[in-house]
Structures are given as C-alpha cells and as structure tokens.
Design an enzyme around this catalytic site. Structure first.
Site, PDB file in Angstrom:
ATOM      1  N   THR A 303       0.843  -1.196   0.000  1.00 12.59           N
ATOM      2  CA  THR A 303       0.000   0.000   0.000  1.00 12.59           C
ATOM      3  C   THR A 303       0.877   1.245   0.000  1.00 12.59           C
ATOM      4  OG1 THR A 303      -0.115   0.415   2.393  1.00 12.59           O
ATOM      5  CG2 THR A 303      -1.607  -1.249   1.485  1.00 12.59           C
ATOM      6  N   ASP A 304       0.277   2.368  -0.334  1.00 15.93           N
ATOM      7  CA  ASP A 304       0.962   3.630  -0.080  1.00 15.93           C
ATOM      8  C   ASP A 304       0.765   3.987   1.392  1.00 15.93           C
ATOM      9  OD1 ASP A 304       2.394   5.982  -0.452  1.00 15.93           O
ATOM     10  OD2 ASP A 304       1.379   6.483  -2.311  1.00 15.93           O
ATOM     11  N   TYR A 305       1.360   5.067   1.801  1.00 17.07           N
ATOM     12  CA  TYR A 305       1.479   5.473   3.198  1.00 17.07           C
ATOM     13  C   TYR A 305       0.099   5.623   3.850  1.00 17.07           C
ATOM     14  CZ  TYR A 305       4.015   7.957   6.944  1.00 17.07           C
ATOM     15  OH  TYR A 305       4.595   8.352   8.127  1.00 17.07           O
TER      16      TYR A 305
END
Length: 776
Positions: A303-305
C-alpha cells in the site's frame, strides 16, 4: 513438539547461526497455491518450507511495514514499531539509511525473530540517493532512455551500498494537469513515451537480466506506482477522487504499468485515490482481475502510506479492521504504516472473515522476494560500508548528474538568437532573481539524502564557466521566493515578498548589456501535497520581470520549477526562456554549460504548457470532437474558447536548439500495405546550423476513420540523433500493423483498414512533413 517433529523433514541452510531457515530434503507438499515471480521450483520449495514453520502471528508480521519516520508524508497511527520488533513482527522498514545503521537494525530484528527472517529495507529513491539527478519530469524531457536507465542504475548503486534493497520508484502515472504537484515525479502526458521511460527506469533500478541477478548486492526491487489513475485526480488536487472510463484506463493509464511488468518489475504500490467509486487499495478489479489475472503479475503489492487507514475517510471501510479485510480480499500483500494487518488479521481469521490461506499467499510473495534478494543467505549483504564510501557521491556519478541535467534543459524561446552567451564576447550581464543564489531548491522534492548545501548555484556555475572571459556579472536579488508553511501546506503569509529589492535590481539592469533573470518555485511548491490553482510564477516575480522589461534591455529568463507554468506574459514579452526544472546536484554547472553554448540544448517538453489555468487539462493527443475549431473558418459554435486560443503556449515535444536541422529526402517505400507487411519511412536529418547538436525526431500518426474515435495525433516512435555541424544522418522508421492498432469497442486490439496520416517532425504541432498511407 509439533515444530520439533517438522524439523526432522528439513535441513538448515544459510549463514545465520541457529537459523531455522530451511530447505526441504524431500519434495514437500505445497502449503498454499501461489504463483511465484521467479517460477523457480527450488525457490518455491524454500518459501513453502519456511511458511510451514511460521505461526500466524509471524506470518502477519511479515505483512507489516514501518517508516524510519525521517520523511513522513501522512498521519501516523499509534506506532507500535518497538513492540512488534521485539515480537519479530516487522517485515520491512523504509527510509532508514546507512550501512552501519541498518546493520544494527537487522541485528536487532534477527535477535527477536524466532525463525531469523531478515527484514527488507526500502526507500523512496526517486531521482538519486545522495547524488541528486534532475527530477524525473526533467529527465524525461531528454527523451534519452539510455541516460535515464543509467541515472537510475547509479541511484541504485548508491542506495544498495547504503542498505536499501527495495526502491519505491518509478512513479509512472500519466499526468495531464500541472496543478497536481506530483507531475514532477513522472514522465508527463504521453502514453508511448511514458511507457518507454517506465521500462528504462525499471531496468536501471533493478539492474537484472532475470530473477537470478536479484541476489547480487547492487541490485534491488523496483516498485511501479501508483496503481492506478492517481495522475487524473480531480481538479489537480492530491489524493482526490478519480472518475475515468474503462477505455481511458486501458488506453491511457494502464499501459505504463503493463510496460513495467513486461520489464520484470518486482512490486507495485497502490494509489491513494478512489477509482470510479472504489478506493484503489481495496479494489478487487485492479489487483485481482487486471494485475494478477489479465497481466499475470506475480510480484508483491504494497500500500501507499497509511492507505488502508484512509479507507475509513473514503467512507468505504467502517473501521481499520474492516479496512484490513477489504485490502487483503483485494490482494494486497503488505501494509505501509497503517498497522491494519498486524492488529486485525488474526482476529479476522478467528472470526472466519478472512482465511489463513489468503495470508499465506501474501507472505509467500514477501518471502520469495527476500530469498531472491539473497537476504536469507546473508541478511547483511546490502550493508557494505566500504562500497558505500566508494560509490556514494562518486566522481562518476557527479559527472553523470551534470550530463543528465544538461540533457534535461529545454530552450522554450530564443528571440533573435540571443542565446548562447558566448565566452568569446565582452558583455555586462545583470544576474537578477531569487534563484541566482538559491541552493536548497535545486534538488527539487524527493531528494531523499541529497545534501542541499552541496548543490551548485547558478551564480557559482556561471562564474566558473566565464572565469577569465570578457563577460562580467553584477548581481541583485530583486525579490524573494514565497515560502510554504509545511505544517499547514499553505503559502506562508509571513514570508510574502515585497518590492523593496526592485530598485536595486533595476539599477543593476540598466548598467548591463543583458539581463539574466533566475526565477521559479521554492522546491516545496512542487511534489506531494503541493498543488496549485494559480500556476504563474509565485509571489511578485512577474511584477519584477515587468519592471525589468521597462529598462529596454534584452531579458533572458531561466526557470527552476517542478511543473509546467503559465508563462503567457513571459512568452510574449521576454526575449529568451530557458526551462531548467530542478536540475539536481550539478544545477549551476549544467545551466551554465547550456547558456554559454558549451552544450547545445536538445530537450523537448513531455508536458504541454497551457496559456492559462483555464485550459487545463490540455494535452496534444486529444479527440477532434464533432465541431473542431478551425482558425481559418468562422468560429461560431465550434469547440473553442472566447477569451483565449485553443492552442497551447508550448506544445508537447517542443524544444529549441542553437543550431538548425533540416529534414530532407523523406521517402516512403510504399503508400499502402496489407496484413503481415510494413512500410519503411526514411529521412535524412541535416545539421545546417553553426553548432554541433542533437535533434529529437518524432513520428506521429492519426487514424482518420475508425470504429472508436481516435486522437488527432499519437506519438508512435522517435529518434534522438546527434549531429556535428554540417553532418547528415539517415534515420528509418517501420510502420506496421501493430503501430496502427488500437482497442476496439470490446477493448481488444485491432487494426482496421483505412487511411492514416503520418507526420515526421520536431514537435506535436509540426505539420511540415505530412503523408497519407493506407492499410488494406
């Protein structure tokens, strides 16, 4: 006792004392159905063997990633990294650097990991680690795929010597809205070019011929991001919703990611946005139907942040637990920062809402990458302090940074051939503007470990280049750059520039022969969360330019920025404009090389520059509409504006040179062809000017009539041709059925019989060399 019984089936391997990392002595029964990236049965056997020894907690821990907190880009959950480290439940950490420091962290990880599973260290090495290259948007303007691969490889050499085995790059989002701050990270608006750049950067970062090379200590995992549509955020506002048709996905936003898979990319990152109503991080269609099933991708997805956490804000998940379930169901393997998996997956398994087999699939992919990187054999292979000293900021890398910057600078305007400012003439040059001595911004955003105090300023570069010549420089700052309050991500009201410096600047300008003005954006004004509704020069820089124009002296504007700007006034009123972008470590030297003529500019734009923000989104390969505007015909009720031209200020592919090029002897070997055949297009490119130079020859097509409306032009190929003064070279293009193909109504590839326009030119608006061919 259960684990002890299993140990009779396995033997130890690896270099870690007491390690339980194992390889089966016999052909083990496959624990879970998963498709490996490598396809190597021995690697698969190793993964299954380790997986069979892991507890559920240990498996979930491998899906958990933390930041080193040096570069947070979002809200952080109640971080329990220390607690999970002591339980052996961290699979990866990112944005922590240094061979010695990471060795210590790996030692701590192995101390607490029951099975001695190594941690994977990652980072956002977007355009260099410590040797900072031009921002990716600038590098793409070089149209030099070999150079982009080389700078990516140099960045990987520095990163891997500093302990990083996984890079969160390249960003390959198609971007057509310069209001969006992250356009600086990508390759612009065109699908064909962006796909080629994606391949080059994946090759450079990973540095592999096949999966076996990943175990070398100077190779790393690349990550294609952000999947998908992030560059189409509504209103150019970061993290905003994206609503595009399935056709737009297939024609525009998917291709660079498919290209990355074709090049062997090892990982993908989710996008923050929701896509057509479903957040990307929990989107089964994207990660199961497209990425895994249609494209056959077998690597990791991260995932992104805090993206799982954000599913709640999207209104898609009830709580973090629900978000964890949705993301795992969509096929996500690793959670960056949110702690959703590590805190909720076990409970979800116990409740029967997710299965342990789903977790096994994700963990298998993670373990495989650790095996392929050689971390099980030697968890310290990337921590080489001696190699770090040799490669980081090496002379070779600094020289490459200068070359990359030279090739990325676009000459937008050069009225009366004012440039170059030759070193053989006597000139008084007024150096004016906030970027003459600006140093911190030259690396641009995402400079990671680049030391901003070491970047070469414009004044330093010019003084070094013109030392001992008849060119004399005088200086006045004129005005300041407006700053950004990072706590609010708003322009700081306490640092708005005033006009007190104008008088001194005008005085210096009047005493000069030529005015060289350096302006642009503070580096915080481009990048993530740095979106703008007004893309003119910030602050009162345009007002200073207007005052300098009144002196009557010729004005050269050098720009340092991370996005296409509205330069409508500047283009009409100034004599020359040089787009230097954020050139990186060797900025001042590279710009001086171009201004002096030591290097002839050759870069071409990869994003359209609008006349004003009202034209956005504007890009060269739009559709024609049923009422296309024709400047030669009455404009009533045509697709046009009443207050500005339809045309861009500077089109895609535009870029001037100090020399001139002629296209001669352009020949097609046929005017029509059939299935299985091809047409050859040849042309002689002549350097007819006074400088050695490089021309980027661009091939465009248009399908005149098709079952799906087609763009007015599409880039299909290009050649970058270096020519000495007076030299001629012959170039050749092949036009075949594949080049004319498109996706039909059912999104299947097809080529339909008919007529096609072909253009060979210097930019997307060059109509001079036009031909018509037929496919029968």
């Amino acid at each position: 006792m259960k684990n002890k019984k299993r140990m009779t089936v396995f033997k130890y391997t690896g270099l870690i004392v007491g390690c339980l990392i194992v390889v089966s002595c016999q052909q083990p029964k496959k624990q879970v159905i998963w498709q490996s990236y490598s396809g190597d049965p021995i690697i698969e056997q190793k993964v299954d063997s380790v997986l069979s020894l892991m507890t559920l907690d240990e498996k979930i821990g491998q899906m958990n990633q933390y930041s080193g907190n040096f570069a947070s880009t979002g809200a952080v959950s109640d971080n329990q990294s220390g607690e999970y480290l002591k339980r052996g439940m961290i699979g990866s950490t990112f944005n922590v650097f240094g061979a010695d420091h990471l060795r210590m962290l790996q030692e701590q990880n192995l101390k607490y990991s029951r099975l001695k599973i190594p941690m994977l260290f990652a980072a956002d090495v977007i355009h260099g680690l410590e040797t900072t290259f031009p921002i990716p948007l600038a590098e793409a303007c070089s149209w030099d795929l070999e150079l982009m691969e080389e700078t990516a490889r140099a960045a990987a050499e520095e990163a891997t010597a500093s302990g990083v085995a996984w890079n969160f790059a390249p960003m390959i989002d198609i971007a057509r809205d310069p209001r969006w701050g992250r356009v600086m990270e990508g390759a612009g608006e065109d699908v064909f070019l962006a796909s080629a750049v994606a391949r080059a950067r994946v090759r450079g970062f990973q540095g592999i011929s096949d999966y076996r090379d990943l175990s070398k200590p100077n190779t790393m995992m690349a990550c294609a991001k952000h999947f998908v549509g992030y560059g189409a955020a509504q209103a150019g506002r970061d993290y905003h919703s994206v609503d595009v048709s399935e056709r737009s996905l297939y024609d525009t936003y998917f291709p660079p990611f498919e290209a990355a898979i074709d090049e062997g990319v090892t990982s993908f990152m989710t996008a923050f946005n929701d896509l057509n109503g479903v957040p990307c991080t929990a989107n089964n269609y994207l990660y199961k139907d497209i990425l895994r099933e249609a494209w056959g991708f077998k690597g990791m997805v991260v995932t992104d942040y805090t993206a799982i956490m954000e599913l709640m804000h999207h209104g898609f998940a009830r709580d973090l637990k629900h978000g964890a379930q949705l993301s795992l169901d969509a096929g996500i393997d690793m959670d960056m920062i949110s702690e959703a998996f590590v805190t909720h997956l076990k409970e979800l398994v116990e409740e029967g809402k997710v299965s342990e087999k789903q977790i096994d699939v994700a963990v298998s992919r993670i373990l495989e990458m650790k095996f392929l990187l050689g971390l099980f054999d030697d968890p310290y292979r990337y921590f080489d302090a001696e190699r770090q000293k040799q490669v980081v900021m090496s002379e070779a890398n600094q020289s490459l940074a200068r070359q990359a910057a030279q090739q990325s600078i676009v000459l937008l305007k050069n009225e009366g051939k004012l440039l170059p400012l030759s070193t053989d003439q006597a000139l008084k040059v007024a150096l004016i503007g906030p970027f003459v001595d600006e140093r911190a911004s030259l690396n641009g955003e995402w400079a990671i470990k680049g030391n901003r105090s070491r970047s070469v300023t414009l004044r330093e570069g010019l003084e070094a280049k013109y030392k001992g010549t008849g060119v004399q420089f005088t200086y006045a700052k004129g005005t300041d750059l407006p700053l950004l309050d990072r706590s609010t991500m708003k322009a700081s009201k306490d640092n708005q520039p005033d006009e007190r410096g104008f008088a001194e600047a005008i005085k210096v300008a009047k005493a000069s022969d030529i005015i060289l003005v350096a302006m642009g954006e503070n580096f915080h004004w481009s990048g993530e969360a740095a979106c703008r509704t007004d893309i003119t020069l910030p602050g009162n820089q345009r007002e200073l330019l207007k005052a300098l124009k009144q002196t009557g002296k010729p004005v050269v504007l050098v720009l340092f920025n991370g996005r296409p700007l509205d330069l409508s006034w500047e283009a009409e009123n100034l004599d020359a404009i040089v787009e230097a972008w954020y050139p990186g470590l060797m900025a001042g030297h590279a710009v001086a090389d171009v201004l002096s003529g030591a290097v002839c500019p050759s870069a071409k734009l990869v994003m359209t520059f609008p006349r004003n923000v009202g034209q956005i989104p504007i890009y060269y390969n739009a559709k024609n509409t049923g009422r296309p505007f024709d400047a030669k015909a009455p404009s009533d009720y045509k697709s046009s504006y009443i207050d500005v031209d339809n045309t861009p200020l500077f089109p895609f592919g535009h870029g001037l040179s100090y020399t001139t090029f002629e296209y001669t002897n352009i020949m097609l070997n046929a005017e029509s062809f059939e299935q299985g055949e091809a047409i050859t297009l040849k042309a002689d490119i002549v350097n007819s000017g006074d400088y050695d130079g490089t021309e980027i020859v661009q091939l465009y097509i248009r399908d005149r009539v098709a079952s799906i409306t087609r763009p007015v032009k599409e880039l299909k190929d290009f050649r970058k041709v270096a020519l000495r003064k007076g030299e001629t070279k012959t170039i050749e293009f092949t036009i075949d059925e594949a080049l004319l193909s498109f996706r039909d109504r059912n999104l299947n590839w097809t080529t339909e019989p008919g007529e096609f326009d072909i253009w060979l030119g210097t930019s997307s608006n060059d109509e001079s060399n036009h031909f018509v061919i037929s496919f029968n």
